[in-house]
Design a protein around this motif. Structure first.
Motif, mmCIF file in Angstrom:
data_model
loop_
_atom_site.group_PDB
_atom_site.id
_atom_site.type_symbol
_atom_site.label_atom_id
_atom_site.label_comp_id
_atom_site.label_asym_id
_atom_site.label_seq_id
_atom_site.Cartn_x
_atom_site.Cartn_y
_atom_site.Cartn_z
ATOM 1 N N UNK A 256 0.844 -1.213 0.000
ATOM 2 C CA UNK A 256 0.000 0.000 0.000
ATOM 3 C C UNK A 256 0.875 1.258 0.000
ATOM 4 N N UNK A 257 1.966 1.212 0.766
ATOM 5 C CA UNK A 257 2.865 2.378 0.820
ATOM 6 C C UNK A 257 3.480 2.652 -0.540
ATOM 7 N N UNK A 258 3.980 1.594 -1.195
ATOM 8 C CA UNK A 258 4.631 1.761 -2.497
ATOM 9 C C UNK A 258 3.616 2.253 -3.524
ATOM 10 N N UNK A 259 2.428 1.659 -3.521
ATOM 11 C CA UNK A 259 1.379 2.028 -4.477
ATOM 12 C C UNK A 259 1.006 3.512 -4.332
ATOM 13 N N UNK A 260 0.976 3.991 -3.091
ATOM 14 C CA UNK A 260 0.544 5.371 -2.828
ATOM 15 C C UNK A 260 1.706 6.360 -2.710
ATOM 16 N N UNK A 261 2.924 5.898 -2.896
ATOM 17 C CA UNK A 261 4.116 6.746 -2.700
ATOM 18 C C UNK A 261 4.068 7.426 -1.330
ATOM 19 N N UNK A 262 3.716 6.641 -0.316
ATOM 20 C CA UNK A 262 3.452 7.214 1.014
ATOM 21 C C UNK A 262 4.648 7.077 1.953
ATOM 22 N N UNK A 263 5.861 7.090 1.409
ATOM 23 C CA UNK A 263 7.035 6.875 2.262
ATOM 24 C C UNK A 263 7.299 8.056 3.201
ATOM 25 N N UNK A 264 6.677 9.201 2.932
ATOM 26 C CA UNK A 264 6.833 10.355 3.839
ATOM 27 C C UNK A 264 5.536 10.621 4.603
#
Ligand SMILES: [Zn+2]
Length: 456
Positions: A256-264
Motif C-alpha cells: 500500500x505504501x509503495x502504491x501510494x508513494x506514502x514513504x513520507x
C-alpha cells in the motif's frame, strides 16, 4: 520591450507556470483561549526548581539506591510521586498517580544484576465516557555518567533528562485543571539508560491491556541550547524525530505504501507535522524542525519501544547537543567544564518546549477522533480528485473536516480546506498532490491527519 508588452509576457509566463497552485497561502492563527492560557502559564521558576530538586539526588543511575531517603533513583521516584500527589486537590478529581514496578536486568545484561525499578505515572482522566482514547507523554528520570555502571559518583542529569521531567511536571500541573475528553498519561520513566527498560514495560502493558493509544510523545533532552565544539547557540528551534517507514510494516502495508508513494506519510510523520503546526501556533519564537529519522545515529529513546509495538510515536529533542555534558561526570579540564549540570540549562528554552507539548496534547485531546475509511478514488482517468470518508464511530461528532493538500515534493501540508460533508471533489489531478483528512470540532481543534490512500 514596451512596459505593456512586458506585463503581457509576464502574465503569460505566470499562467504557464501555474498548473501547480500556490499552496503557501497565508495562515489564519486562531488560538483556543484555554490552551493559550495553559501555554502562557508554563513557569521557568517551576522548571528551575524541579531540575534543582532532581539534581540534588546526586545520582539517579538504575543501579543506585532504591531505599536511601535522599540519594539515588528510589528517592527521585518518591519525590516525583509526591509532587504529582500535590497537584491532585486542584484537579477536581481528574488527576491520579501510581507507581508501576517492574524487575529488569540480570547477570548477563547491561545492568549486570537484577533490579526492581519504578515508573511513576500521572493520569489525567478524560471526561467523555464514550471516548477511550489515550495520549502518552513521557520522559526518563534515570541518568548516567561516563560509566553506565557507576551508581555513586555525582551525576546531576540536569538536561538528560531533568529537562524532559520538568516539562512533564508542568504538564501535570497545567493540564490537570482543564476539562479534556481524552485521557492523558504522563509517564516518568526509569530504565532508559540501560536499554529503554521502563518504556518497554509500559509499551507492553499498553498492548496487553489493549489501550486505544493514539499518540506517544517522548521528551528527551530539551534544555540545552549550546552545541559543543561548534559553539552554535539556538533556543528558537527544536527537533521532532519520527520514523519514515513504520518498523512494524507488514507486506500488505508495504504494498500500500509503495502504491501510494506514502514513504513520507507514516502515522508518526503525521504526528510530527501536527506537533509543528500546533506548537508553532501557540509558542512564539519557536520553529519545530522535523527530522526524517526515528532517532539519532547509534542512539535511542523511550518512544522506540512504543513504535516497535505499533504505536504512533515521536521524540522531541533540542536542536544542539553538547557532548561535553551528556553522559559525562563532573570535572574541569583545559578550561572546559564537563558534566550535565544545571548552570547549562536554558530555562526559557525548556519553557517554550513545554509550551509546544502542552499545546499539542491539549489540542489533540480536545479534538474529535480521526475520520474513518479515508479513501482516494483512483478509478478512471480524470483531472479531478475525489476523496470520501466516514464520521468516527466513537467520541464527539466532528463539526466538520479539514482536507489537507500538499505538493509531492513539499514537507508540510499546504492548503487546508474546511468541508462540512464527508466527501470532496477538487479540480486538481490526484497524481500531482498528496491529501489527508482531519476531523475538527466547533472550536477548531483538529485531529491527527489520516493520509488518503487509493487501492484496496
Ligand atoms: Zn536521555
Amino acid at each position: 520591450m514596451k512596459t505593456l508588452d512586458f506585463i503581457k509576457l509576464s502574465i503569460a509566463l505566470i499562467f504557464t507556470a501555474s498548473c501547480f497552485i500556490n499552496l503557501q497561502a497565508q495562515n489564519i492563527i486562531i488560538k483556543d483561549p484555554v490552551i493559550e492560557k495553559a501555554v502562557n502559564e508554563v513557569s521557568t521558576y517551576e522548571i528551575e526548581k524541579l531540575i534543582t530538586d532532581l539534581v540534588d539526588f546526586h545520582n539517579r543511575n538504575n543501579l543506585s539506591s532504591t531505599t536511601d531517603k535522599n540519594r539515588g533513583i528510589g528517592a527521585a521516584a518518591e519525590y516525583l510521586y509526591q509532587k504529582v500527589l500535590s497537584y491532585i486537590p486542584e484537579s477536581n478529581g481528574r488527576l491520579s498517580t501510581e507507581k508501576i514496578y517492574y524487575t529488569a536486568g540480570g547477570a548477563n545484561t547491561r545492568l549486570g544484576r537484577k533490579v526492581k525499578l519504578c515508573n511513576v505515572v500521572a493520569t489525567i482522566k478524560g471526561n467523555d465516557k464514550m471516548d477511550d482514547r489515550i495520549i502518552v507523554v513521557l520522559a526518563h528520570y534515570d541518568n548516567r555518567g561516563a560509566d553506565g555502571l557507576d551508581s555513586t559518583s555525582y551525576v546531576p542529569g540536569a538536561n538528560d533528562d531533568g529537562s524532559g521531567i520538568a516539562c512533564l511536571m508542568e504538564m501535570v500541573r497545567l493540564l490537570s485543571v482543564i476539562n479534556l475528553p481524552v485521557t492523558v498519561k504522563i509517564m516518568f520513566m526509569s530504565g532508559e539508560e540501560h536499554g529503554l527498560l521502563g518504556a518497554q514495560h509500559m509499551a507492553d502493558l499498553a498492548k496487553k491491556e489493549n489501550w486505544n493509544l493514539i499518540a506517544v510523545i517522548n521528551n528527551d533532552m530539551i534544555g540545552n541550547s549550546n552545541a559543543s565544539e561548534t559553539n552554535t547557540q539556538n533556543n528558537t528551534m527544536v527537533r521532532v524525530f519520527s520514523e519514515n517507514i513504520p518498523v512494524v510494516e507488514t507486506e500488505d502495508m508495504r504494498k500500500a505504501r509503495v502504491f501510494n508513494s506514502a514513504e513520507n506519510d507514516s502515522p508518526s510523520r503525521q504526528l510530527a507535522r501536527y506537533v509543528k503546526e500546533i506548537g508553532e501556533r501557540y509558542v512564539d519564537n519557536m520553529t519545530v524542525k522535523l527530522i526524517y529519522r526515528n532517532d539519532r545515529f547509534g542512539r535511542g529513546g523511550d518512544h522506540t519501544p512504543f513504535s516497535r509495538n505499533g504505536y504512533t510515536a515521536v521524540r522531541i529533542c533540542e536542536i544542539n547537543e553538547n557532548y561535553d555534558r551528556t553522559h559525562q561526570n563532573v570535572f574541569e579540564e583545559d578550561g572546559i567544564k564537563y558534566g550535565d549540570e544545571i548552570w547549562a540549562i536554558n530555562f526559557e528554552y525548556v519553557r517554550k518546549n513545554t509550551g509546544v507539548n502542552i499545546a499539542t496534547v491539549a489540542n489533540l485531546a480536545l479534538a474529535p477522533p480521526v475520520p474513518e475509511n479515508v479513501k482516494l478514488n483512483i478509478a478512471g482517468l480524470t483531472n479531478y480528485t475525489e476523496i470520501t470518508w466516514d464520521a468516527p464511530k466513537q467520541g464527539k461528532t466532528p463539526k466538520a473536516y479539514y482536507v489537507l493538500m500538499r505538493e509531492t515534493d513539499q514537507p508540510d501540508w499546504g492548503r487546508k480546506i474546511l468541508v462540512y460533508d464527508t466527501n470532496i471533489k477538487l479540480p486538481y489531478s490526484k497524481d500531482n498532490y498528496f491529501y489527508a483528512v482531519q476531523s475538527v470540532d466547533e472550536q477548531g481543534h483538529e485531529s491527527l491527519p489520516v493520509f488518503a490512500k487509493g487501492g484496496r
